[in-house]
Design a protein around this motif. Structure first.
Motif, PDB file in Angstrom:
ATOM      1  N   ARG A   1       0.798  -1.172   0.133  1.00 25.35           N
ATOM      2  CA  ARG A   1       0.104  -0.092   0.190  1.00 25.35           C
ATOM      3  C   ARG A   1       0.841   1.308  -0.187  1.00 25.35           C
ATOM      4  NH1 ARG A   1      -4.989   1.331   0.487  1.00 25.35           N
ATOM      5  NH2 ARG A   1      -5.730  -0.829   0.714  1.00 25.35           N
ATOM      6  N   ASN A   2       2.065   1.320   0.565  1.00 27.18           N
ATOM      7  CA  ASN A   2       2.886   2.180   0.634  1.00 27.18           C
ATOM      8  C   ASN A   2       4.052   2.379  -0.268  1.00 27.18           C
ATOM      9  OD1 ASN A   2       1.277   3.630   2.638  1.00 27.18           O
ATOM     10  ND2 ASN A   2       2.380   2.299   4.298  1.00 27.18           N
ATOM     11  N   ASP A   3       4.259   1.273  -1.229  1.00 25.63           N
ATOM     12  CA  ASP A   3       4.972   1.362  -2.301  1.00 25.63           C
ATOM     13  C   ASP A   3       4.693   2.357  -3.404  1.00 25.63           C
ATOM     14  OD1 ASP A   3       6.601  -0.633  -1.069  1.00 25.63           O
ATOM     15  OD2 ASP A   3       5.540  -2.150  -1.806  1.00 25.63           O
ATOM     16  N   VAL A   4       5.657   3.215  -3.758  1.00 26.02           N
ATOM     17  CA  VAL A   4       5.304   4.065  -4.778  1.00 26.02           C
ATOM     18  C   VAL A   4       6.109   3.864  -5.896  1.00 26.02           C
ATOM     19  CG1 VAL A   4       5.669   6.488  -5.602  1.00 26.02           C
ATOM     20  CG2 VAL A   4       5.033   5.944  -3.165  1.00 26.02           C
ATOM     21  N   VAL A   5       5.540   3.819  -7.050  1.00 25.46           N
ATOM     22  CA  VAL A   5       6.485   3.460  -8.552  1.00 25.46           C
ATOM     23  C   VAL A   5       6.482   4.667  -9.173  1.00 25.46           C
ATOM     24  CG1 VAL A   5       6.134   1.826 -10.388  1.00 25.46           C
ATOM     25  CG2 VAL A   5       5.189   0.956  -8.399  1.00 25.46           C
ATOM     26  N   LEU A   6       7.887   5.099  -9.539  1.00 22.21           N
ATOM     27  CA  LEU A   6       8.226   5.976 -10.160  1.00 22.21           C
ATOM     28  C   LEU A   6       8.046   5.676 -11.656  1.00 22.21           C
ATOM     29  CD1 LEU A   6      11.178   7.427  -8.032  1.00 22.21           C
ATOM     30  CD2 LEU A   6       8.740   8.347  -7.923  1.00 22.21           C
ATOM     31  N   SER A   7       8.047   7.062 -12.396  1.00 22.79           N
ATOM     32  CA  SER A   7       8.047   6.742 -13.901  1.00 22.79           C
ATOM     33  C   SER A   7       9.059   6.118 -14.518  1.00 22.79           C
ATOM     34  CB  SER A   7       7.717   8.066 -14.634  1.00 22.79           C
ATOM     35  OG  SER A   7       8.627   8.934 -14.282  1.00 22.79           O
TER      36      SER A   7
ATOM     37  N   GLU B   1       8.882  14.184  -8.823  1.00 21.20           N
ATOM     38  CA  GLU B   1       9.790  15.257  -8.419  1.00 21.20           C
ATOM     39  C   GLU B   1       9.104  15.468  -6.912  1.00 21.20           C
ATOM     40  OE1 GLU B   1      13.010  16.957  -7.575  1.00 21.20           O
ATOM     41  OE2 GLU B   1      12.640  15.961  -9.520  1.00 21.20           O
ATOM     42  N   ARG B   2       7.770  15.485  -6.696  1.00 22.10           N
ATOM     43  CA  ARG B   2       7.255  15.930  -5.569  1.00 22.10           C
ATOM     44  C   ARG B   2       7.397  14.677  -4.165  1.00 22.10           C
ATOM     45  NH1 ARG B   2       6.864  18.886  -1.350  1.00 22.10           N
ATOM     46  NH2 ARG B   2       4.800  18.731  -0.366  1.00 22.10           N
ATOM     47  N   TYR B   3       7.284  13.420  -4.910  1.00 24.97           N
ATOM     48  CA  TYR B   3       7.498  12.356  -4.015  1.00 24.97           C
ATOM     49  C   TYR B   3       9.122  12.359  -3.588  1.00 24.97           C
ATOM     50  CZ  TYR B   3       8.277   7.635  -2.359  1.00 24.97           C
ATOM     51  OH  TYR B   3       8.633   6.696  -1.554  1.00 24.97           O
TER      52      TYR B   3
ATOM     53  N   ARG C   1      10.184  12.593   0.309  1.00 24.04           N
ATOM     54  CA  ARG C   1      11.003  11.407   0.809  1.00 24.04           C
ATOM     55  C   ARG C   1      12.375  11.884   1.440  1.00 24.04           C
ATOM     56  NH1 ARG C   1      13.295   6.323  -2.720  1.00 24.04           N
ATOM     57  NH2 ARG C   1      14.239   5.167  -0.766  1.00 24.04           N
ATOM     58  N   MET C   2      12.770  12.857   0.605  1.00 25.36           N
ATOM     59  CA  MET C   2      14.083  13.302   1.201  1.00 25.36           C
ATOM     60  C   MET C   2      13.957  14.302   2.521  1.00 25.36           C
ATOM     61  SD  MET C   2      16.898  15.818  -0.867  1.00 25.36           S
ATOM     62  CE  MET C   2      15.845  15.787  -2.117  1.00 25.36           C
TER      63      MET C   2
END
Length: 111
Positions: free
Chosen positions: A43-49, A100-102, A106-107
């Motif tokens: 559920r919290n895994d983000v897939v970037l382009s 970029e926002r993610y 995250r940073m």
């Protein structure tokens, strides 16, 4: 694992390749055979382009039809890549952020 590609999957066998949380989101009208791209599915895994682009350019994808992608959350750019190629996708969570926002969030959170 960034992604896995499963070719020629029978629609009645999809449940063998994805976590149970996705089963309620499956469209009713799918072809009998399809190719699945399975990204990180938490559920919290983000897939970037860039990960989606890598998967779509994978040699295993050559000539594949009836594509569907599964992932926890896709960024806006990831979703656009799917739409550009008319690939259906199923995510556990909507994610209204750009790559970029993610990365910035995250940073800033130390992740």
């Amino acid at each position: 694992m960034k992604y896995k590609i499963y070719k020629d999957v029978s629609k009645n066998k999809i449940k063998n390749y994805i976590p149970p949380g996705y089963l309620s989101s499956l469209p009713a009208s799918w072809p009998d055979q399809l190719t699945m791209i399975v990204f990180k599915t938490g559920r919290n895994d983000v897939v970037l382009s860039n990960t989606v682009a890598d998967a779509l350019m994978d040699k295993k994808m050559m000539g594949q039809e009836n594509l569907i992608a599964f992932g926890g959350c896709f960024t806006i750019e990831s979703i656009q890549l799917f739409r550009d190629k008319e690939i259906e996708y199923v995510a556990l969570k909507e994610f209204p952020w750009t790559d970029e926002r993610y990365k910035q969030i995250r940073m800033n959170s130390g992740g």
